[in-house]
Design a protein around this motif. Structure first.
Motif, mmCIF file in Angstrom:
data_model
loop_
_atom_site.group_PDB
_atom_site.id
_atom_site.type_symbol
_atom_site.label_atom_id
_atom_site.label_comp_id
_atom_site.label_asym_id
_atom_site.label_seq_id
_atom_site.Cartn_x
_atom_site.Cartn_y
_atom_site.Cartn_z
ATOM 1 N N ARG A 94 0.770 -1.319 0.038
ATOM 2 C CA ARG A 94 -0.009 -0.045 0.159
ATOM 3 C C ARG A 94 0.953 1.226 -0.034
ATOM 4 O O ARG A 94 0.603 2.419 -0.580
ATOM 5 N N ARG A 98 0.863 4.408 -2.684
ATOM 6 C CA ARG A 98 0.725 5.687 -2.106
ATOM 7 C C ARG A 98 1.791 6.812 -2.348
ATOM 8 O O ARG A 98 1.652 7.870 -3.060
ATOM 9 N N ASP A 112 -6.754 7.082 -4.144
ATOM 10 C CA ASP A 112 -6.682 6.389 -3.170
ATOM 11 C C ASP A 112 -5.920 5.206 -3.362
ATOM 12 O O ASP A 112 -6.359 4.401 -4.274
ATOM 13 N N PRO A 113 -4.939 4.701 -2.645
ATOM 14 C CA PRO A 113 -3.934 3.594 -3.012
ATOM 15 C C PRO A 113 -4.901 2.530 -2.817
ATOM 16 O O PRO A 113 -4.558 1.181 -3.617
ATOM 17 N N ASP A 114 -5.886 1.984 -2.011
ATOM 18 C CA ASP A 114 -6.822 0.985 -1.838
ATOM 19 C C ASP A 114 -7.765 1.079 -3.144
ATOM 20 O O ASP A 114 -7.985 -0.203 -3.621
ATOM 21 N N LEU A 117 -5.284 -0.391 -5.733
ATOM 22 C CA LEU A 117 -4.996 -1.893 -5.427
ATOM 23 C C LEU A 117 -6.269 -2.717 -5.939
ATOM 24 O O LEU A 117 -6.151 -4.306 -6.312
ATOM 25 N N ALA A 118 -7.371 -2.279 -5.745
ATOM 26 C CA ALA A 118 -8.411 -2.923 -6.126
ATOM 27 C C ALA A 118 -8.520 -3.567 -7.481
ATOM 28 O O ALA A 118 -9.379 -4.531 -7.807
ATOM 29 N N GLU A 124 -4.049 -7.202 -4.015
ATOM 30 C CA GLU A 124 -5.135 -6.568 -2.951
ATOM 31 C C GLU A 124 -5.133 -7.481 -1.581
ATOM 32 O O GLU A 124 -4.854 -6.845 -0.389
ATOM 33 N N ARG A 127 -1.621 -6.216 0.658
ATOM 34 C CA ARG A 127 -1.624 -4.668 0.559
ATOM 35 C C ARG A 127 -0.668 -4.484 1.989
ATOM 36 O O ARG A 127 0.081 -3.363 1.779
ATOM 37 N N ASP A 128 -0.488 -5.208 2.792
ATOM 38 C CA ASP A 128 0.126 -4.958 4.184
ATOM 39 C C ASP A 128 1.561 -5.746 4.049
ATOM 40 O O ASP A 128 2.291 -5.570 5.003
#
Ligand SMILES: Nc1ncnc2c1ncn2[C@@H]1O[C@H](COP(=O)(O)OP(=O)(O)OP(=O)(O)O)[C@@H](O)[C@H]1O
Length: 234
Positions: A94, A98, A112-114, A117-118, A124, A127-128
């Protein structure tokens, strides 16, 4: 439109591209193919001013890019994903996405990074995870997601399948195609894998020893088997 007119490119004393002219519309999807060392990456890097010394004119949307630096070209909407997949190994997936958003054109909204990633089902769930904990194929997809975060008008993608397992290469086709469809971005794809290139593009440029040997649709290419025989066979 991105255009190179009669460019010559050099690494030190080595002359790599010879009086090469190429152009594509900002919404086109074009593959550049050729044997190892044909000059595919050098063409991408020349369009970005990211390595070789370039003589001749490169223009974007009708305006000469002069000697502008690669980061300035990125801010104009040209994003290159180099062969060596530059990601931050000690940041999470993520965070990688970003930070890449900082390279976007000033007129483009921050994504939005999310949400970025979607668009990449393979990433997805990761992401962490830290960059260094990803496989080669996952790192390649992350490099592409980072480029998407910078809101490109045209993405210059250098050999994304290199060293990537066949099953992941198949997944990459759908991911990259969906990404181009949803954003409307153009794609200039350097690739050795003709199957992959054919799935993602409408036009094929064949390079041989720093020159363009063929430029046409895939149908036109299929109708000229001697092109493949002469310029692509090992
Ligand atoms: N940094 C560099 N310094 C000197 N020569 C280079 C450099 N990068 C590439 N070359 C040379 O330029 C020529 C074209 O290389 P380029 O990487 O553009 O080819 P390519 O078609 O992308 O090949 P590949 O499919 O193997 O990546 C090769 O002869 C290569 O050895």
């Amino acid at each position: 439109m991105i255009a190179a007119e009669d460019i010559n490119a050099f690494y030190g004393p080595s002359h790599i591209l010879f009086d090469l002219s190429f152009s594509m519309a900002a919404t086109e999807r074009v593959a550049v193919v050729g044997r190892n060392g044909a000059g595919k990456s050098t063409l991408l890097k020349s369009l970005m001013n990211a390595g070789p010394r370039v003589e001749g004119k490169v223009s974007w949307q009708g305006r000469s890019l002069g000697r502008s630096a690669a980061y300035k070209r990125a801010r104009l909407g040209l994003q290159m994903v180099p062969e060596d997949r530059r990601i931050y190994h000690h940041l999470t997936v993520r965070e990688n996405v970003r930070i890449a958003g900082h390279a976007r054109p000033s007129s483009a909204p921050r994504l939005d990074p999310d949400a970025v990633l979607a668009q990449f089902p393979m990433l997805e769930p990761l992401r962490d995870r830290m960059g260094f904990q990803l496989s080669g194929g996952q790192q390649q997809i992350l490099a592409i997601a980072r480029a998407v975060a910078a809101h490109p008008t045209v993405m210059l993608l250098d050999e994304p399948t290199e060293g990537v397992a066949p099953a992941i290469v198949e997944d990459m086709v759908g991911t990259i195609r969906d990404m181009c469809d949803s954003t409307g971005m153009g794609l200039l794809l350097c690739e050795q894998n003709l199957w992959f290139a054919r799935k993602l593009t409408d036009r094929i440029v064949v390079m041989d020893t720093g020159r363009i040997a063929f430029d046409g649709t895939w149908q036109e290419f299929a109708a000229r088997p001697e092109i493949k025989e002469t310029h692509l066979a090992l």
